[in-house]
Design a protein around this motif. Structure first.
Motif, PDB file in Angstrom:
ATOM      1  N   VAL A 112       0.569  -6.827   5.335  1.00  0.00           N
ATOM      2  CA  VAL A 112       0.484  -5.617   4.521  1.00  0.00           C
ATOM      3  C   VAL A 112       1.740  -4.768   4.721  1.00  0.00           C
ATOM      4  O   VAL A 112       2.171  -4.534   5.848  1.00  0.00           O
ATOM      5  N   SER A 113       2.319  -4.313   3.618  1.00  0.00           N
ATOM      6  CA  SER A 113       3.448  -3.393   3.653  1.00  0.00           C
ATOM      7  C   SER A 113       2.945  -2.007   3.269  1.00  0.00           C
ATOM      8  O   SER A 113       2.302  -1.845   2.230  1.00  0.00           O
ATOM      9  N   VAL A 114       3.217  -1.022   4.132  1.00  0.00           N
ATOM     10  CA  VAL A 114       2.710   0.332   3.902  1.00  0.00           C
ATOM     11  C   VAL A 114       3.879   1.299   3.755  1.00  0.00           C
ATOM     12  O   VAL A 114       4.784   1.323   4.591  1.00  0.00           O
ATOM     13  N   GLU A 115       3.851   2.091   2.694  1.00  0.00           N
ATOM     14  CA  GLU A 115       4.843   3.138   2.487  1.00  0.00           C
ATOM     15  C   GLU A 115       4.140   4.490   2.509  1.00  0.00           C
ATOM     16  O   GLU A 115       3.138   4.681   1.821  1.00  0.00           O
ATOM     17  N   GLN A 125      -1.877   4.200 -19.432  1.00  0.00           N
ATOM     18  CA  GLN A 125      -2.524   3.479 -18.340  1.00  0.00           C
ATOM     19  C   GLN A 125      -1.525   2.529 -17.660  1.00  0.00           C
ATOM     20  O   GLN A 125      -1.768   1.342 -17.493  1.00  0.00           O
ATOM     21  N   MET A 126      -0.419   3.103 -17.226  1.00  0.00           N
ATOM     22  CA  MET A 126       0.687   2.308 -16.698  1.00  0.00           C
ATOM     23  C   MET A 126       0.427   1.738 -15.309  1.00  0.00           C
ATOM     24  O   MET A 126       1.203   0.910 -14.833  1.00  0.00           O
ATOM     25  N   LEU A 127      -0.659   2.158 -14.675  1.00  0.00           N
ATOM     26  CA  LEU A 127      -0.970   1.638 -13.345  1.00  0.00           C
ATOM     27  C   LEU A 127      -2.130   0.644 -13.383  1.00  0.00           C
ATOM     28  O   LEU A 127      -2.782   0.380 -12.370  1.00  0.00           O
ATOM     29  N   THR A 128      -2.356   0.068 -14.544  1.00  0.00           N
ATOM     30  CA  THR A 128      -3.434  -0.918 -14.698  1.00  0.00           C
ATOM     31  C   THR A 128      -3.225  -2.098 -13.748  1.00  0.00           C
ATOM     32  O   THR A 128      -2.114  -2.595 -13.585  1.00  0.00           O
ATOM     33  N   GLY A 129      -4.322  -2.537 -13.146  1.00  0.00           N
ATOM     34  CA  GLY A 129      -4.273  -3.675 -12.225  1.00  0.00           C
ATOM     35  C   GLY A 129      -4.203  -3.273 -10.764  1.00  0.00           C
ATOM     36  O   GLY A 129      -4.346  -4.101  -9.876  1.00  0.00           O
ATOM     37  N   LYS A 130      -4.004  -1.982 -10.521  1.00  0.00           N
ATOM     38  CA  LYS A 130      -3.919  -1.498  -9.143  1.00  0.00           C
ATOM     39  C   LYS A 130      -5.267  -0.948  -8.692  1.00  0.00           C
ATOM     40  O   LYS A 130      -6.160  -0.699  -9.499  1.00  0.00           O
ATOM     41  N   TYR A 131      -5.370  -0.750  -7.381  1.00  0.00           N
ATOM     42  CA  TYR A 131      -6.579  -0.184  -6.799  1.00  0.00           C
ATOM     43  C   TYR A 131      -6.215   1.098  -6.072  1.00  0.00           C
ATOM     44  O   TYR A 131      -5.062   1.309  -5.686  1.00  0.00           O
ATOM     45  N   GLY A 132      -7.204   1.974  -5.897  1.00  0.00           N
ATOM     46  CA  GLY A 132      -6.909   3.254  -5.287  1.00  0.00           C
ATOM     47  C   GLY A 132      -8.039   3.801  -4.443  1.00  0.00           C
ATOM     48  O   GLY A 132      -9.185   3.354  -4.516  1.00  0.00           O
ATOM     49  N   ALA A 133      -7.678   4.782  -3.614  1.00  0.00           N
ATOM     50  CA  ALA A 133      -8.635   5.501  -2.787  1.00  0.00           C
ATOM     51  C   ALA A 133      -8.111   6.913  -2.603  1.00  0.00           C
ATOM     52  O   ALA A 133      -6.936   7.196  -2.861  1.00  0.00           O
ATOM     53  N   ALA A 134      -8.987   7.803  -2.146  1.00  0.00           N
ATOM     54  CA  ALA A 134      -8.590   9.202  -1.993  1.00  0.00           C
ATOM     55  C   ALA A 134      -9.209   9.804  -0.741  1.00  0.00           C
ATOM     56  O   ALA A 134     -10.288   9.389  -0.294  1.00  0.00           O
ATOM     57  N   PHE A 135      -8.501  10.803  -0.204  1.00  0.00           N
ATOM     58  CA  PHE A 135      -8.960  11.487   1.005  1.00  0.00           C
ATOM     59  C   PHE A 135      -8.741  12.989   0.858  1.00  0.00           C
ATOM     60  O   PHE A 135      -7.746  13.421   0.279  1.00  0.00           O
ATOM     61  N   ALA A 136      -9.683  13.761   1.402  1.00  0.00           N
ATOM     62  CA  ALA A 136      -9.555  15.217   1.368  1.00  0.00           C
ATOM     63  C   ALA A 136     -10.241  15.802   2.593  1.00  0.00           C
ATOM     64  O   ALA A 136     -11.283  15.308   3.030  1.00  0.00           O
ATOM     65  N   THR A 137      -9.648  16.836   3.144  1.00  0.00           N
ATOM     66  CA  THR A 137     -10.251  17.537   4.268  1.00  0.00           C
ATOM     67  C   THR A 137     -10.277  19.035   3.977  1.00  0.00           C
ATOM     68  O   THR A 137      -9.402  19.554   3.297  1.00  0.00           O
ATOM     69  N   SER A 138     -11.298  19.688   4.506  1.00  0.00           N
ATOM     70  CA  SER A 138     -11.417  21.135   4.335  1.00  0.00           C
ATOM     71  C   SER A 138     -11.655  21.786   5.686  1.00  0.00           C
ATOM     72  O   SER A 138     -12.034  21.121   6.655  1.00  0.00           O
ATOM     73  N   GLY A 139     -11.457  23.096   5.731  1.00  0.00           N
ATOM     74  CA  GLY A 139     -11.721  23.821   6.956  1.00  0.00           C
ATOM     75  C   GLY A 139     -13.198  23.998   7.223  1.00  0.00           C
ATOM     76  O   GLY A 139     -13.610  24.294   8.334  1.00  0.00           O
ATOM     77  N   GLY A 140     -14.006  23.796   6.210  1.00  0.00           N
ATOM     78  CA  GLY A 140     -15.448  23.955   6.345  1.00  0.00           C
ATOM     79  C   GLY A 140     -16.127  24.213   5.017  1.00  0.00           C
ATOM     80  O   GLY A 140     -17.342  24.158   4.906  1.00  0.00           O
ATOM     81  N   ILE A 183       0.846  -1.185   0.000  1.00  0.00           N
ATOM     82  CA  ILE A 183       0.000   0.000   0.000  1.00  0.00           C
ATOM     83  C   ILE A 183       0.883   1.237   0.000  1.00  0.00           C
ATOM     84  O   ILE A 183       1.764   1.376   0.858  1.00  0.00           O
ATOM     85  N   LEU A 184       0.670   2.122  -0.943  1.00  0.00           N
ATOM     86  CA  LEU A 184       1.415   3.378  -1.016  1.00  0.00           C
ATOM     87  C   LEU A 184       0.475   4.529  -0.676  1.00  0.00           C
ATOM     88  O   LEU A 184      -0.559   4.695  -1.319  1.00  0.00           O
ATOM     89  N   CYS A 185       0.843   5.301   0.331  1.00  0.00           N
ATOM     90  CA  CYS A 185       0.050   6.457   0.741  1.00  0.00           C
ATOM     91  C   CYS A 185       0.820   7.736   0.447  1.00  0.00           C
ATOM     92  O   CYS A 185       1.909   7.946   1.001  1.00  0.00           O
ATOM     93  N   LEU A 243       7.305   8.049  -8.431  1.00  0.00           N
ATOM     94  CA  LEU A 243       6.648   7.392  -9.563  1.00  0.00           C
ATOM     95  C   LEU A 243       6.974   5.905  -9.590  1.00  0.00           C
ATOM     96  O   LEU A 243       6.116   5.070  -9.922  1.00  0.00           O
ATOM     97  N   HIS A 244       8.202   5.545  -9.218  1.00  0.00           N
ATOM     98  CA  HIS A 244       8.579   4.133  -9.145  1.00  0.00           C
ATOM     99  C   HIS A 244       7.757   3.419  -8.070  1.00  0.00           C
ATOM    100  O   HIS A 244       7.273   2.294  -8.298  1.00  0.00           O
ATOM    101  N   SER A 245       7.590   4.049  -6.922  1.00  0.00           N
ATOM    102  CA  SER A 245       6.799   3.440  -5.855  1.00  0.00           C
ATOM    103  C   SER A 245       5.350   3.249  -6.286  1.00  0.00           C
ATOM    104  O   SER A 245       4.713   2.243  -5.926  1.00  0.00           O
ATOM    105  N   MET A 246       4.826   4.170  -7.066  1.00  0.00           N
ATOM    106  CA  MET A 246       3.461   4.026  -7.565  1.00  0.00           C
ATOM    107  C   MET A 246       3.337   2.822  -8.481  1.00  0.00           C
ATOM    108  O   MET A 246       2.327   2.105  -8.464  1.00  0.00           O
ATOM    109  N   GLN A 247       4.367   2.564  -9.264  1.00  0.00           N
ATOM    110  CA  GLN A 247       4.355   1.401 -10.150  1.00  0.00           C
ATOM    111  C   GLN A 247       4.473   0.083  -9.382  1.00  0.00           C
ATOM    112  O   GLN A 247       3.973  -0.940  -9.834  1.00  0.00           O
ATOM    113  N   GLU A 248       5.136   0.119  -8.235  1.00  0.00           N
ATOM    114  CA  GLU A 248       5.377  -1.094  -7.464  1.00  0.00           C
ATOM    115  C   GLU A 248       4.229  -1.455  -6.523  1.00  0.00           C
ATOM    116  O   GLU A 248       4.114  -2.603  -6.093  1.00  0.00           O
ATOM    117  N   ALA A 249       3.369  -0.507  -6.201  1.00  0.00           N
ATOM    118  CA  ALA A 249       2.319  -0.730  -5.205  1.00  0.00           C
ATOM    119  C   ALA A 249       1.151  -1.536  -5.771  1.00  0.00           C
ATOM    120  O   ALA A 249       0.894  -1.532  -6.980  1.00  0.00           O
TER     121      ALA A 249
END
Length: 223
Positions: free
Chosen positions: A35-38, A111-126, A3-5, A73-79
């Motif tokens: 699970v390995s997390v970077e 589409q060099m990251l084909t086969g991977k899965y992803g998620a996203a997070f965002a926070t705001s002040g309001g 998992i790459l964060c 970018l290399h870590s993104m390819q490896e995750a």
């Protein structure tokens, strides 16, 4: 499972957005063992802005700028899974995260990251925040990543967001382990492949790196 964060906050480990990421990782590690997390904090890296020189298209992913982007970018390819996180800065991701994504255009073209899965997070002040998730989803899917989901909201709802992040983390782990398919996203990826197949083919003498990648990994060209 790798998992790459990637956090775009300039506040690094002290950012509220990164606190959400840690909750998601807790959900991942609870749901799945081994699970390995970077973690990558872009605010601590030296990153130049893309100059539009086109070298990364000619020499796949090679950039003449000498900074810290290439290892990311290399870590993104490896995750196996990529988590992108950013506070909302004037209705968008931070400059740090945008600078990274601008340097990764071959990921989208091919589409060099084909086969991977992803998620996203965002926070705001309001203020508004959903548009950041929409943008990060579009980026990930355009790169070939199947998007499991996102969590965003104002800091006044942080306790609720933490619970949502843990649930999303568990869902992300399940998607990676079970190779869950998202048909609508896969259909969109196919349309994008056809589009860039035409674009890259028309510039095959100029974008030799991307043209060679398409022939090897995606096929559909006649050399």
């Amino acid at each position: 499972m790798k998992i790459l964060c990637i956090s775009g906050s300039p506040r690094g480990e002290h950012s509220n957005t990164f606190r959400l990421v840690k909750e998601a990782v807790a959900g991942i590690t609870t749901a799945e063992r081994g699970v390995s997390v970077e973690y990558i904090h872009l605010g601590s890296l030296r990153m130049e802005f893309c100059t539009g020189c086109g070298t990364c298209h000619r020499k796949l992913l090679f950039c003449p700028l000498k900074d810290d982007v290439a290892p990311v970018l290399h870590s993104m390819q490896e995750a196996d899974a990529i988590v992108l996180a950013s506070p909302v800065y004037i209705n968008h991701v931070t400059a740090q995260l945008k600078a990274l994504l601008d340097r990764s255009s071959p990921f989208i073209h091919c589409q060099m990251l084909t086969g991977k899965y992803g998620a996203a997070f965002a926070t705001s002040g309001g203020g508004p925040h959903a548009m950041v998730l929409d943008y990060l989803k579009e980026y990930l899917v355009s790169c070939g990543v199947q998007y499991v989901g996102g969590v965003s909201g104002p800091m006044s709802r942080f306790d609720t967001l933490k619970e949502e992040a843990r649930i999303l983390g568990a869902d992300l782990a399940k998607a990676v382990k079970s190779h869950i398919a998202y048909p609508d996203q896969l259909s969109y990826m196919e349309k994008r492949r056809e589009f860039f197949k035409s674009v890259i083919s028309s510039r095959k003498d100029e974008w030799k790196g991307e043209y060679a990648y398409y022939n090897k990994k995606i096929a559909g060209f006649k050399t």
